[in-house]
Design an enzyme around this catalytic site. Sequence first.
Site, PDB file in Angstrom:
ATOM      1  N   LYS A 162       0.846  -1.187   0.000  1.00  0.00           N
ATOM      2  CA  LYS A 162       0.000   0.000   0.000  1.00  0.00           C
ATOM      3  C   LYS A 162       0.883   1.238   0.000  1.00  0.00           C
ATOM      4  O   LYS A 162       2.039   1.122   0.395  1.00  0.00           O
ATOM      5  CB  LYS A 162      -0.941  -0.018   1.199  1.00  0.00           C
ATOM      6  CG  LYS A 162      -0.276   0.357   2.521  1.00  0.00           C
ATOM      7  CD  LYS A 162      -1.270   0.349   3.627  1.00  0.00           C
ATOM      8  CE  LYS A 162      -0.725   0.864   4.890  1.00  0.00           C
ATOM      9  NZ  LYS A 162      -0.537   2.235   5.146  1.00  0.00           N
ATOM     10  N   GLY A 196      -2.342 -10.364   8.153  1.00  0.00           N
ATOM     11  CA  GLY A 196      -1.392 -11.410   8.564  1.00  0.00           C
ATOM     12  C   GLY A 196      -1.301 -11.542  10.074  1.00  0.00           C
ATOM     13  O   GLY A 196      -0.547 -12.357  10.582  1.00  0.00           O
ATOM     14  N   LYS A 197      -2.052 -10.740  10.801  1.00  0.00           N
ATOM     15  CA  LYS A 197      -1.941 -10.783  12.267  1.00  0.00           C
ATOM     16  C   LYS A 197      -2.774 -11.934  12.834  1.00  0.00           C
ATOM     17  O   LYS A 197      -3.871 -12.213  12.349  1.00  0.00           O
ATOM     18  CB  LYS A 197      -2.383  -9.446  12.871  1.00  0.00           C
ATOM     19  CG  LYS A 197      -1.416  -8.314  12.513  1.00  0.00           C
ATOM     20  CD  LYS A 197      -1.597  -7.093  13.357  1.00  0.00           C
ATOM     21  CE  LYS A 197      -0.716  -5.955  12.846  1.00  0.00           C
ATOM     22  NZ  LYS A 197       0.484  -5.730  13.605  1.00  0.00           N
ATOM     23  N   HIS A 199      -6.638  -1.050   6.831  1.00  0.00           N
ATOM     24  CA  HIS A 199      -6.575  -2.025   7.938  1.00  0.00           C
ATOM     25  C   HIS A 199      -7.931  -2.185   8.632  1.00  0.00           C
ATOM     26  O   HIS A 199      -8.393  -3.298   8.857  1.00  0.00           O
ATOM     27  CB  HIS A 199      -5.538  -1.591   8.983  1.00  0.00           C
ATOM     28  CG  HIS A 199      -4.156  -1.379   8.428  1.00  0.00           C
ATOM     29  ND1 HIS A 199      -3.640  -2.137   7.420  1.00  0.00           N
ATOM     30  CD2 HIS A 199      -3.169  -0.503   8.773  1.00  0.00           C
ATOM     31  CE1 HIS A 199      -2.412  -1.740   7.156  1.00  0.00           C
ATOM     32  NE2 HIS A 199      -2.097  -0.742   7.957  1.00  0.00           N
TER      33      HIS A 199
HETATM   34  C1  BG6 Z   1       1.122   0.929   8.542  1.00  0.00           C
HETATM   35  C2  BG6 Z   1       0.902   2.405   8.614  1.00  0.00           C
HETATM   36  O1  BG6 Z   1       0.353   0.353   7.532  1.00  0.00           O
HETATM   37  O2  BG6 Z   1       0.768   0.339   9.789  1.00  0.00           O
HETATM   38  C3  BG6 Z   1       1.666   3.031   9.766  1.00  0.00           C
HETATM   39  O3  BG6 Z   1       1.330   2.980   7.387  1.00  0.00           O
HETATM   40  C4  BG6 Z   1       1.352   2.307  11.054  1.00  0.00           C
HETATM   41  O4  BG6 Z   1       1.360   4.405   9.873  1.00  0.00           O
HETATM   42  C5  BG6 Z   1       1.534   0.821  10.881  1.00  0.00           C
HETATM   43  O5  BG6 Z   1       2.241   2.803  12.052  1.00  0.00           O
HETATM   44  C6  BG6 Z   1       1.102   0.057  12.120  1.00  0.00           C
HETATM   45  O6  BG6 Z   1       1.421  -1.290  11.993  1.00  0.00           O
HETATM   46  P1  BG6 Z   1       1.558  -2.197  13.275  1.00  0.00           P
HETATM   47  O7  BG6 Z   1       1.706  -3.559  12.746  1.00  0.00           O
HETATM   48  O8  BG6 Z   1       2.768  -1.715  14.019  1.00  0.00           O
HETATM   49  O9  BG6 Z   1       0.327  -1.983  14.082  1.00  0.00           O
END
Ligand code: BG6
Length: 514
Positions: free
Chosen positions: A170, A203-204, A262
């Site tokens: 993305k 993927g989480k 997300h």
């Molecule tokens: C990314 C965003 O997709 O996800 C970021 O661009 C964000 O801004 C990140 O910090 C968060 O990912 P995670 O896995 O740390 O929650």
Amino acid sequence: MSTDRLTRFEAFGQLGRELHGEEQAGHAGTHTFIILGASGDLATKKIYPTLWWLYRDGLLPDETYFVGFARSNLTLDDIKKACLPHMKVANEEGEHLSAFFSKNSYIRGKYDDGSSFARLNTHLSSLPGGGDANRLFYLALPPTVYHHVTTNVQARCMSSKGWNRVIVEKPFGRDLQSSEDLSTHLLSLFAEDQIYRIDHYLGKEMVQNLMVLRFGNRIFGPVWNRNSVSCVTLTFKESVGTRGRGGYFDDVGIIRDVMQIHLLQMLCLVAMEKPTSTSPADVRDEKVKVLKCIAPVAVSDVVLGQYTRDPEGDGQSKLGYLDDPTVSEGSCTPTFATAVLYVQNERWDGVPFILRCGKALNERKAEVRLQFTDVPGDIFDERCQRNELVVRVQPDEAIYLKMMAKRPGVYFSPEETELDLTYGSRYKNVKLPDAYERLILDVFCGNQMQFVRSDELREAWRIFTPLLHQLEAERTHPIPYKYGSRGPKEADELVRRVGFRYEGTYKWMQPHAT
Ligand code: BG6
Ligand code: NDP
């Protein structure tokens, strides 16, 4: 490769075979993983470390080679030095790490230059497996060069006998039109089943758990609808600001960065009907159907915020968004957003889906929360709180059901408590893989279930594009909120208005604390 590791990879291979038949399974033969943009932040901090973990744990096919490609004049040693701080290498793993890097190489070239890609192809063909190897191209690049790179990959670097898969990061465009342009371009070069659009939230562990929780249990099905659910909240909170990524973020904002991708993907998994099977096509068909039932978000259903300096911060940390020198002066980019969406179908009509996301808030947390309706025919003098089912995605993965039980002892009054599945205690010795590990492995196996299909993407942009255009045209100023706070109070008011009830009476006692 140790036996249990081999078994694990074979299990993934098995999955690939089940999904795509023997030829597409993807575990046979030689594989080449090409990292386009090898010098960049994503490659350094995420992709190389992930490949190392997969390699270290024996999850990749034995014959896998890694080729970095970028404009910078780098040696493999430079790449190694840059990646090492992110690779979490244990002392005893030195030899293994050398073996990993011995399978790596680097080619310098320009993204818009056909001859650079011809050189890349010559190099790929000189590796074991040559032109027959399966090739995975990871676009760890800014979207501005996607066009050139994918055209050049298609024209010069495709494996002649093996399969070819392209992993796209993305942002997938900025709005409906630009995303459509990108999809049309990609689909003119590759088939949909060669394109893997990554949303790493898919993927989480706990996001993947949503389907099992919903469709693998009898108890949730009958209450998972408008008759019993009063509202659904999907939350993403970060306790840090944009931290030097202001330049990138300023052009994007929290709606594109987090909400439209997300949180919306998580919404789909909560709201969709049971797919006919767990095949990627069936699952993605159901997700698209959910999105088609959501109307574009109205400005009146949104609260936007932008963090300001915490005056009690030490002057260096907890600075405001506009204090970041990479952010444009007077920027109206939101760093916080709460939006209310409705899925207008028989199951969900009238139930608000509240999407909340923000940076520089009071905590780091991602979760899915279903708040249930009041118990009809109350006999406990309004002392019962609503049930809530919470799937805590991170940190500290957990599923808990907030419920009422008799206060223990000589009492007969209801008390708030919970059924608690905390992963850290129930699955103490299980190492949960990083989201990127799972997803990259899925690409090897040819499993597209956790990747975003072009029609899903189109629907997601349809929902948010009018809002984004209006906000940008009107230069709507977000509401300031203090770094480290819960965000603007107007957001809490909005969610209260649409029906979320917060009493502030629930207290969780950490059961395993000493
Ligand atoms: C990314 C965003 O997709 O996800 C970021 O661009 C964000 O801004 C990140 O910090 C968060 O990912 P995670 O896995 O740390 O929650
Ligand atoms: P809370 O009652 O604290 O919060 C419930 C919801 O209300 C959250 O969505 C919260 O939003 C929101 N809220 C909080 N303050 C306000 C406010 N002033 N106005 C409006 N809404 C508000 O219960 P939780 O379910 O969050 O549990 C409390 C704590 O216990 C959490 O940290 C949770 O992780 C922990 N816990 C952990 C478990 C485990 O790990 N197994 C099990 C049970 C609980 P927001 O998210 O913004 O605060």
